[in-house]
Structure formats: structure tokens, C-alpha cells
Design an enzyme around this catalytic site. Structure first.
Site, PDB file in Angstrom:
ATOM      1  N   HIS A 191      10.512  10.397  11.471  1.00  0.00           N
ATOM      2  CA  HIS A 191      10.099   9.765  10.218  1.00  0.00           C
ATOM      3  C   HIS A 191      10.279  10.780   9.101  1.00  0.00           C
ATOM      4  O   HIS A 191       9.654  11.836   9.098  1.00  0.00           O
ATOM      5  CB  HIS A 191       8.640   9.307  10.282  1.00  0.00           C
ATOM      6  N   CYS A 192      11.158  10.460   8.159  1.00  0.00           N
ATOM      7  CA  CYS A 192      11.476  11.377   7.066  1.00  0.00           C
ATOM      8  C   CYS A 192      10.536  11.112   5.893  1.00  0.00           C
ATOM      9  O   CYS A 192      10.548  10.022   5.304  1.00  0.00           O
ATOM     10  CB  CYS A 192      12.934  11.193   6.632  1.00  0.00           C
ATOM     11  N   VAL A 193       9.725  12.110   5.554  1.00  0.00           N
ATOM     12  CA  VAL A 193       8.770  11.961   4.455  1.00  0.00           C
ATOM     13  C   VAL A 193       9.491  11.853   3.123  1.00  0.00           C
ATOM     14  O   VAL A 193       9.110  11.066   2.245  1.00  0.00           O
ATOM     15  CB  VAL A 193       7.786  13.152   4.455  1.00  0.00           C
ATOM     16  N   GLY A 196      10.857   8.423   2.921  1.00  0.00           N
ATOM     17  CA  GLY A 196       9.846   7.385   3.012  1.00  0.00           C
ATOM     18  C   GLY A 196      10.165   6.331   4.044  1.00  0.00           C
ATOM     19  O   GLY A 196       9.668   5.205   3.953  1.00  0.00           O
TER      20      GLY A 196
END
Length: 340
Positions: A191-193, A196
Site C-alpha cells: 500500500h503506497c502512502v 493513496g
């Protein structure tokens, strides 16, 4: 307090109106994601803006060779565009794939069964929990999606062991539930912050192209900053700002370059970050030797599947396939392109 209230009421009304028109701002998670995106865009604009602001020779060079700056602006725009395209893309959710399979299967059913399924599909949770719950209704046959998932595992696998404990859907191999998205993602990578969203089966190639363009943009910008510092002496405060930005840019370049190399390796071997890092925690990969890539079909076919959008579900390899893939390459294998 009574004096402040007349001033606070218009502010509260304006805030409520803003939240009403922009629902994404009312959600803390989406609001923080939006702020990160704005910060990333602002950071890009800062790096290019200081060159135009401080370097008069750079502006003159742009006028003499407009193609040079035109190519840079084109790369700059393409990078930001690819960022937003990747950010808004779907990683491949299990519920979407399950819906497609059920709709395709419904075409071959009789009208009465189809109408019942359409009525139940109004609530996604009903479709997933009732039909997929073979434990509570043992006499009810598994759904088309459940049958498809079971075919991807060795015979004798129980559907209960494949059901997600959070969203209650049957998980194919390489699937993981993302707690940030609150959904199960096919071929989950991470999950790439900053984006998003999750990186998974359907947007891994978009993510690779983004970090490739970002790496190229960082290298080009770094060259322009070094060229600025190598010219005629300038005021110390200008050099201090440029050096500070240059250090930040160099750190960013190292990060995105390593990320590009790492994900290139993952694509060539048909792996994901989650599978590589959590290999010993995944039940069906726990006993597979570390040098064996169970889902790899060769470099050429791995690239083809990623570049051409071949979103097939991977089945667990048999013992014979694992033994064949664990065999080291020989010169004859290289000539026969076994690695490809």
C-alpha cells in the site's frame, strides 16, 4: 466568548459548506492522502521554480534552445500525469473480479436464477457472505467464484481456509487483505502512502512507469542544478538554497532509483514485495526454497503479462513444476531460452 461567536459562526458555516461540496475532506484518511498529493506536486514545482527564479542564464538558454526546455517540461508534465493516473487506478480488488465472474456465469443460468442473483446483488455483502459461506449452509453449492478459486489450489483444500476474515471473500493465491483500503487485493504488492492506493495486479505496470519517469526527471533536474552551481559565482544565500535543494534531490534520486531497480527485479521474476518480504508467513510459500520463484514463467512471459495487461489468476504450481523451476540453468538451457 460571546464576542467570538459571531465570528465563529460564519467560519463554521463556510467549513460545513466546504465539507458538503467536497466530501473527500470530511474523511481523515482521504484528507491526509489529498494533502500528500498536493505536497508532492508542490515539491516538484519548487525544484523547477527556483531554477527559473535564480538562474538568468537558464532562462536565456531556454530562449536559445526551446527544444531543451520543451522536452523537460514534457517529461515534467508526463511524470505528474502518470502519478495521478496511478493514484486513481484500481489495483485489482477481489470483489470486482468476483462480480465479473458471477455476471459471466449468470448468462448461462435460467432466467429465474438470474433474477434472484440480480436481486441479491443489490447488497454486495449478501452476495459474498451468503453464497460464499459454505460452512453455515453446507448443502448449498459453492459460487462460481468459489469454484474458480478452489481450482487454483491443490485438491482437498477447504474453502473455509481461503475465506478472508475481514471482508469474507474467497482469496485466490497471491491475494492479501489491505487494512488501509479495507479490501482484498489481487497480487498484492504494497500500500503506497504517497499514491493513496494499493499496488497490485492491475496497476503494477503503471507504478513502474511512474517511478521510471520520476527517476529520469530527478536525474535531469540534478544535472541542471549542478550546472547552475558550476557557473559564475553567485550570492552565498542563493548557493545555500540550491545546495540544500540539491541534497534533497540527490536523496530522492537514490530512493526512486533503488525502488525502480527493485520493482524491475520483481516484474522480471513475477514476484511481489509482500511475497518477497513475508515469504515465510504465507502458508503455500513457506516450504518453497528461497531461490525458486513459484509463479515465474520466464522473463519474456513475465514482461508480456505485465506490459500487455494479462490479468489471469495464478494457480499454485505442482510439485513437478517446482522441481523443474528449482533446477539451475545450464548453458543448453540458456541457448534454449529456458530462462525466458
Amino acid at each position: 466568548m460571546g464576542v467570538c461567536c459571531p465570528f465563529l459562526q460564519p467560519w463554521d458555516r463556510a467549513r460545513d459548506q466546504c465539507l458538503l461540496n467536497l466530501p473527500c475532506l470530511s474523511d481523515p484518511v482521504r484528507r491526509s492522502s489529498l494533502l500528500l498529493k498536493l505536497a508532492l506536486v508542490a515539491l516538484h514545482l519548487v525544484f523547477i521554480g527556483f531554477l527559473f527564479l535564480f538562474d538568468a542564464e537558464f532562462i536565456e538558454k531556454t530562449k536559445r534552445d526551446p527544444w531543451y526546455m520543451g522536452c523537460y517540461i514534457l517529461l515534467f508534465s508526463a511524470t505528474l500525469l502518470q502519478y495521478f493516473v496511478t493514484s486513481g487506478s484500481s489495483p485489482g480488488y477481489v470483489v470486482d473480479a468476483m462480480r465479473d465472474v458471477c455476471e459471466a456465469s449468470a448468462m448461462y443460468r435460467n432466467p429465474s436464477t438470474t433474477s434472484i442473483q440480480h436481486a441479491s446483488r443489490k447488497s454486495e455483502s449478501v452476495v459474498v457472505n451468503v453464497e460464499g459461506g459454505s460452512a453455515s449452509c453446507p448443502r448449498r453449492p459453492p459460487t462460481p467464484w468459489g469454484k474458480l478459486v478452489l481450482d487454483l489450489y491443490p485438491p482437498g483444500t477447504s474453502i473455509r481456509n481461503l475465506t478472508c476474515g475481514y471482508c469474507h471473500v474467497e482469496q485466490p493465491p497471491r491475494t492479501k487483505h489491505c487494512h488501509d483500503c479495507d479490501r482484498c487485493v489481487l497480487q498484492f504488492d504494497h500500500h503506497c502512502v504517497w499514491l493513496g492506493t494499493c499496488i497490485g495486479q492491475k496497476n503494477h505496470s503503471k507504478f513502474w512507469w511512474y517511478i521510471c519517469e520520476e527517476t529520469t526527471l530527478c536525474i535531469w533536474t540534478l544535472i541542471m542544478y549542478v550546472d547552475y552551481l558550476s557557473n559564475v559565482a553567485k550570492p552565498w544565500w542563493k548557493n545555500a538554497i540550491i545546495i540544500l535543494l540539491l541534497v534533497i534531490l540527490a536523496i530522492s534520486l537514490i530512493f526512486v532509483l533503488l525502488l525502480l531497480i527493485f520493482h524491475s527485479y520483481l516484474i522480471l521474476t513475477n514476484q511481489s514485495t509482500y511475497e518477497l518480504v513475508r515469504r515465510r508467513r504465507i502458508p503455500y510459500m513457506r516450504n518453497i526454497p528461497g531461490r525458486v520463484h513459484p509463479f515465474s514463467r520466464g522473463i519474456r512471459r513475465n514482461l508480456y503479462n505485465v506490459c500487455c495487461g494479462n490479468y489471469n489468476l495464478d494457480s499454485l504450481p505442482t510439485a513437478f513444476e517446482l522441481e523443474d523451476r528449482s533446477r539451475p540453468y545450464t548453458c543448453i538451457d540458456m541457448l534454449k531460452c529456458r530462462c525466458c
